[in-house]
Design a protein around this motif. Structure first.
Motif, PDB file in Angstrom:
ATOM      1  N   GLN A 202       0.823  -1.206   0.000  1.00 15.33           N
ATOM      2  CA  GLN A 202       0.000   0.000   0.000  1.00 15.33           C
ATOM      3  C   GLN A 202       0.858   1.256   0.000  1.00 15.33           C
ATOM      4  O   GLN A 202       0.559   2.228  -0.707  1.00 15.33           O
ATOM      5  CB  GLN A 202      -0.930   0.003   1.213  1.00 15.33           C
ATOM      6  N   LEU A 203       1.940   1.253   0.785  1.00 16.29           N
ATOM      7  CA  LEU A 203       2.830   2.410   0.811  1.00 16.29           C
ATOM      8  C   LEU A 203       3.469   2.632  -0.554  1.00 16.29           C
ATOM      9  O   LEU A 203       3.620   3.779  -1.009  1.00 16.29           O
ATOM     10  CB  LEU A 203       3.914   2.208   1.873  1.00 16.29           C
ATOM     11  N   THR A 205       2.279   1.684  -3.546  1.00 18.66           N
ATOM     12  CA  THR A 205       1.305   2.100  -4.559  1.00 18.66           C
ATOM     13  C   THR A 205       0.832   3.533  -4.356  1.00 18.66           C
ATOM     14  O   THR A 205       0.454   4.207  -5.313  1.00 18.66           O
ATOM     15  CB  THR A 205       0.083   1.161  -4.546  1.00 18.66           C
ATOM     16  N   THR A 206       0.834   4.003  -3.118  1.00 21.07           N
ATOM     17  CA  THR A 206       0.399   5.376  -2.850  1.00 21.07           C
ATOM     18  C   THR A 206       1.561   6.364  -2.863  1.00 21.07           C
ATOM     19  O   THR A 206       1.339   7.578  -2.740  1.00 21.07           O
ATOM     20  CB  THR A 206      -0.308   5.458  -1.485  1.00 21.07           C
ATOM     21  N   GLY A 207       2.782   5.833  -2.965  1.00 19.19           N
ATOM     22  CA  GLY A 207       3.945   6.709  -2.987  1.00 19.19           C
ATOM     23  C   GLY A 207       4.292   7.321  -1.650  1.00 19.19           C
ATOM     24  O   GLY A 207       5.006   8.328  -1.572  1.00 19.19           O
ATOM     25  N   THR A 208       3.796   6.698  -0.566  1.00 18.97           N
ATOM     26  CA  THR A 208       4.068   7.216   0.779  1.00 18.97           C
ATOM     27  C   THR A 208       5.431   6.738   1.255  1.00 18.97           C
ATOM     28  O   THR A 208       5.767   5.555   1.114  1.00 18.97           O
ATOM     29  CB  THR A 208       2.989   6.738   1.770  1.00 18.97           C
TER      30      THR A 208
END
Length: 409
Positions: A202-203, A205-208
């Motif tokens: 998730q990190l 894919t969201t660029g976080t």
């Protein structure tokens, strides 16, 4: 405490040759496995508990680090000194109690003060036999019912999270279920790995990006404050749950393998260790219960006189794991709300099942136990004191009334 004949060190062959190295490899591996399973299967519960009583991210990470360092060092001393495969752990049921009870007046400093008081009470059970006898007078059914009621809301979390985070939570539950079928010991660690993988994806894919400033372990001091509400609402229930669900079962596990627990030293080390670690966030340290069997059983080798090496090795392994505690907290902190609680709930299902079974085992105490369970699960709070205390009080009152009923004809 004098050693029983079964636990006294015996003369063993030299360990310098291949046979000696082979005889030590089993307890060493068993000790490493003990630490890995003990840490990964319940650290999410500890984080949830510390955060619930007011710790911020840095304070929760400090608490995890302090717990691991203190009982890692204590295990090294106890196992080496007693030559018994004794292992220690943080109080997982105690952390669950914190998570269910929430913050008290005075916030995190008041919780830290309650942790210190808990450590003092644990140490006193090793110094004052009368305190241990007083604790033994609390009906086991009510203590277990209180624990079961505290655990119920947490164990509902995985299934509640399915509705809000299905893509992340369903793979975690499926992994846990499959591992329960084929390798139960690794079910929660494997579920945790799936959750961490989901967070990482998730990190990405969201660029976080995560802050690198918080990945190094650090102890954070909190000046404690002492309040009556925290003493009654946190310290007393935490002490009872830790003794009833960890220390007493821990003694029973070692005894089942023919070892006598060094009771007084263990209570002194865990009690004073808790009090010393509390300003850095340590809530409670105790004898290991479930993971104790890994170091004391057959997996630690056929030579019972050398199984203490498994306990000793687990202490070293915990010190290594402590170095990664802050990085784990940083990664877990990036998880969506509800995912950490879902993993913690899966980790507590076996404890809930055991607590419910023990609470209902004695037919004469079932009604008081059910009342205790329901009050604890209700989340009742009166005068700033949480449900755990009121649950035990209600159960004792109901038990006293029902036990005094005149005999029926």
């Amino acid at each position: 405490m004098p050693k029983s004949p079964s636990t006294a060190p015996r003369t063993s062959p030299a360990t310098s040759g291949p046979a000696g190295r082979a005889s030590l490899s089993q307890p060493i591996v068993a000790g490493i496995v003990t630490a890995l399973v003990g840490f990964t299967s319940s650290f999410a519960v500890v984080l949830a508990g510390l955060r619930a009583v007011g710790a911020d991210g840095a304070q929760a990470a400090s608490g995890l680090l302090a717990l691991t360092l203190v009982f890692g060092l204590a295990v090294l001393w106890l196992a080496w000194r007693s030559r018994v495969p004794v292992t220690l752990a943080w109080s997982t049921p105690g952390a669950a109690l914190l998570a269910a009870g929430g913050m008290v007046d005075g916030g995190w400093p008041a919780a830290v003060g309650a942790f210190i008081l808990t450590g003092v009470l644990i140490a006193l059970t090793g110094l004052v036999p009368a305190l241990g006898r007083l604790l033994a007078r609390i009906p086991a059914a009510l203590a277990q019912a209180m624990l079961a009621g505290v655990l119920l809301p947490l164990c509902l979390a995985p299934f509640q999270a399915v509705g809000t985070l299905p893509a992340l939570v369903l793979p975690v539950i499926l992994c846990w279920l499959l591992m329960m079928r084929f390798a139960p010991r690794w079910s929660v660690p494997a579920a945790l790995l799936v959750a961490l993988a989901g967070i990482t994806i998730q990190l990405a894919t969201t660029g976080t990006s995560l802050s690198t400033d918080t990945v190094l372990p650090a102890l954070v001091w909190t000046t404690p404050s002492f309040t009556l509400q925290a003493a009654v609402g946190i310290a007393l229930p935490l002490f009872i749950v830790t003794m009833a669900s960890q220390n007493i079962p821990g003694v029973a596990v070692l005894k089942s393998f023919g070892y006598e627990t060094p009771w007084r030293p263990a209570m002194l080390f865990t009690g004073f260790g808790t009090a010393i670690g509390a300003p850095f966030g340590a809530h409670a340290i105790n004898l290991a219960a479930l993971s104790a069997a890994l170091a004391a059983g057959e997996e630690a080798g056929p030579d019972r006189s050398r199984r203490w090496v498994a306990g000793f090795t687990s202490g070293f392994a915990y010190l290594v794991l402590a170095a990664f505690s802050a990085a784990l907290v940083t990664l877990v902190s990036a998880a969506p709300a509800g995912l950490l609680e879902a993993v913690a709930g899966l980790a507590l299902l076996a404890t809930l099942a055991a607590a419910v079974s023990a609470a209902l085992q004695d037919v004469s105490d079932r009604i008081p136990a059910v009342v205790t369970f329901l009050v604890a699960a209700s989340g009742l709070s009166v005068a700033g004191i949480g449900a755990a205390f009121w649950a035990l009080a209600a159960g004792l009152v109901v038990r006293a009334v029902l036990r005094r009923r005149p005999a029926e004809n």
